[in-house]
Write an enzyme that holds these catalytic residues in place. Structure first.
Site, mmCIF file in Angstrom:
data_model
loop_
_atom_site.group_PDB
_atom_site.id
_atom_site.type_symbol
_atom_site.label_atom_id
_atom_site.label_comp_id
_atom_site.label_asym_id
_atom_site.label_seq_id
_atom_site.Cartn_x
_atom_site.Cartn_y
_atom_site.Cartn_z
ATOM 1 N N ARG A 199 0.819 -1.213 0.000
ATOM 2 C CA ARG A 199 0.000 0.000 0.000
ATOM 3 C C ARG A 199 0.852 1.262 0.000
ATOM 4 N NH1 ARG A 199 -4.775 -2.324 4.035
ATOM 5 N NH2 ARG A 199 -5.926 -3.353 2.345
ATOM 6 N N TYR A 211 -6.537 -1.301 -6.621
ATOM 7 C CA TYR A 211 -5.853 -2.479 -6.089
ATOM 8 C C TYR A 211 -5.177 -2.202 -4.760
ATOM 9 C CZ TYR A 211 -1.600 -0.960 -8.804
ATOM 10 O OH TYR A 211 -0.533 -0.296 -9.356
ATOM 11 N N GLU A 212 -4.796 -3.305 -4.102
ATOM 12 C CA GLU A 212 -4.245 -3.292 -2.735
ATOM 13 C C GLU A 212 -5.212 -2.663 -1.733
ATOM 14 O OE1 GLU A 212 -1.990 -5.177 -2.684
ATOM 15 O OE2 GLU A 212 -1.078 -5.050 -4.656
ATOM 16 N N GLY A 213 -6.494 -2.878 -1.950
ATOM 17 C CA GLY A 213 -7.517 -2.309 -1.087
ATOM 18 C C GLY A 213 -8.029 -1.020 -1.675
#
Length: 588
Positions: free
Chosen positions: A307, A450-452
């Site tokens: 992140r 992406y990545e949350g």
């Protein structure tokens, strides 16, 4: 401007003059040799490699993209050669431990490197982008056998890694993952299931790919607590037997290729140089990382590093878009600029037009302020790992916990939105491929997902990091930043307002359970803008910030960006008032 030259002078100024990174790192025994001279030398060499090797592949990688032939993914021309040069030069191992073959340099240095790489070529950079997260995951949770076999080659970048979480029916809700991992007598597991959206799931960049896979063992409880993490390589080690996979017509054999198949490459809006794969695991051999049922704990070591990397991607993409727009604006002549003393019919470079100056100055101010916040977070990550004082390590970890979701959302929203606004500088020329700005806009959009997703980042910040302690940890962080800028009334006023609205949200959320979910996005934005104000005050107080370059950006931050803080606060206050009114309303 065909290629991207990293902003080396700006990196050095923000790291060493604004954040005094040299002094901060000298306080860490493990990094004491990483003085400003060494870091500057590494940054200069990194900028040279990025500009000469990676940047020229940006457009050429986007046009053909990747292709799937007989189960093998072929990356665009030049990608494999560039990656080989990258890992053989030692760039992936910058922040890895010397005992694992790494160079033992600060994480913040690696962060700046990946910002440069993304600005130069986002598609290519997706390949090594998960290496450090995979390294941390295996290092902290892998068995001695797995560490001995895989850690040095992950650290060096000789083997690339993936993160296999998502399934078609389970996006952000990982508790719905169905992939199965059946234990075997030899201690391995046989993994069966299909994963989607796997960046670099198959490629020709390295001889092996280390897949980290979330799966469920037989009898595991439903939901996220039943998930374990497994390491399943594309190519098995010599001497590891390959059992027959389930299904007729396929027997076991001596081939070292694991039973992992790339079914297809996703056709995407952008990132054509990065293969996003659907992977099918047909009884693939793998080994558990960490304890049963604690796969998410092991995976989140990887996710948090990813992140922060994504936040830096947003900054790199915004800087690349700014550089292209600025270069174009200096060359393109159109009409007379307002107030220009020219003969009738004369034309000026559009960089002199106030409308264009507004766009350029505002987005440059975003790049500068976000860099300070991201680099400070990188330094705090180094402090959390290496500082001799346990309390200082804890405060650094608290910073990373609170600020990482803010940065991931703020930087990526600005990376995409700012690149779109900078495309406006080109007019119609920006909408065609010739100038390259449209590729940056397309590539940048995924970073918000992406990545949350950014919505998940906002929920994570407010519901998991702020409300449980009533905002105490955030208040402590703000107090430390106030002490950093003594007697700065502007920053103090913003922080005081943020504390007040946090207390109000905490009080109203006690009887309005949906309120924090509704307010999360505006709250994250408020926190981000308050931190952004602090970052710019640090820039303005640094030696060397009196030049026109920094004065213009500071004015843009003050006049065109920071007023949004009051808007967001007013939205939050209105939401709290509405929740209170609904609670007080009589029930029919």
């Amino acid at each position: 401007m065909a290629h991207y030259p990293p902003s080396s002078a700006d990196h050095r100024f923000l790291l060493f003059d604004v954040l005094d990174a040299g002094t901060a790192l000298q306080a860490l025994p493990a990094l004491r040799e990483a003085d400003a001279d060494l870091l500057t030398q590494v940054l200069e060499e990194a900028a040279k490699f990025v500009a000469e090797v990676v940047s020229p592949l940006q457009a050429t990688g986007d046009a053909p993209g990747c292709r799937l032939e007989d189960g093998r993914v072929l990356t665009p021309p030049g990608f494999a050669e560039a990656y080989r040069a990258f890992w053989q030069a030692g760039w992936p191992s910058l922040a890895c431990a010397p005992e694992d073959g790494g160079q033992g340099l600060p994480w913040v240095l690696e962060g700046v490197l990946y910002e440069m790489l993304t600005g130069a070529n986002h598609g290519w950079t997706m390949a090594p982008g998960l290496l450090h997260g995979a390294y941390e995951c295996v290092k902290h949770h892998g068995s001695p056998e797995l560490k001995a076999r895989y850690l040095p080659r992950i650290a060096s970048g000789e083997w690339l890694a993936t993160m296999c979480l998502t399934e078609a029916h389970a996006g952000s809700d990982l508790g719905q993952v169905r992939t199965q991992a059946v234990p075997q007598a030899d201690g391995s597991h046989r993994i069966t299931g299909t994963k989607i959206f796997i960046s670099g799931g198959e490629h020709d960049l390295t001889d092996n790919i280390v897949h980290l896979v979330l799966a469920r063992e037989p009898g595991a409880p439903p939901g996220p607590k039943g998930l374990s993490l497994f390491l399943a390589p594309k190519v098995l080690p010599e001497g590891v037997p390959l059992p027959p996979p389930p299904g007729e017509g396929r027997g076991g054999g001596t081939s070292t290729h694991n039973f992992i198949t790339c079914e297809r490459i996703e056709e995407k809006m952008g990132l054509h140089g990065s293969p996003t794969c659907v992977l099918r695991f047909d009884g693939a051999t793998g080994w558990r990382i960490g304890e049963p049922g604690r796969g998410l704990n092991a995976m989140f070591v990887m996710m948090n590093a990813a992140r922060l990397h994504v936040a830096l991607q947003g900054i790199g993409l915004l800087d690349a878009a700014w550089q292209k727009a600025h270069a174009y604006a200096r060359e393109r002549t159109q009409m007379r600029a307002p107030g220009a003393l020219r003969g009738e019919g004369a034309a000026d470079p559009i960089v002199r037009h106030p409308a264009i100056q507004r766009i350029l100055q505002t987005e440059r101010a975003w790049v500068d302020g976000l860099r300070v916040l991201a680099y400070r977070t990188g330094l705090e990550l180094d402090i959390a790992r290496h500082h001799p004082d346990v309390q200082r390590r804890a405060s650094a970890q608290q910073w990373c916990s609170l600020v990482t979701p803010v940065l991931k959302a703020l930087c990526t929203e600005q990376g995409f939105g700012g690149a779109s606004r900078l495309l406006q500088v080109f007019g119609g020329h920006g909408y065609v491929k010739e100038w390259g700005i449209e590729q940056i806009v397309r590539d940048a959009r995924i970073t918000m997902i992406y990545e949350g997703t950014n919505e998940i980042q906002a929920i994570d910040l407010l519901l998991r990091k702020v409300l449980p302690d009533g905002g105490a940890a955030l208040a402590e962080l703000l107090h430390a930043l106030e002490a950093d800028l003594r007697d700065d009334e502007d920053v103090q006023a913003r922080f005081a307002a943020l504390r007040e609205v946090t207390r109000t949200l905490a009080a109203e959320s006690a009887h309005a359970p949906t309120l924090p979910y509704e307010a999360a996005d505006d709250y994250l934005r408020s926190v981000g803008l308050a931190l952004f104000a602090w970052a710019w005050r640090r820039i303005e107080s640094a030696p060397g910030a009196a030049s026109a370059r920094w004065r213009e950006a500071a004015a843009a931050a003050r006049l065109r960006i920071l007023p949004e803080f009051e808007l967001r606060l007013q939205i939050l206050r209105t939401q709290c008032e509405a929740a209170a009114a609904a609670q007080a309303a009589p029930v029919d």
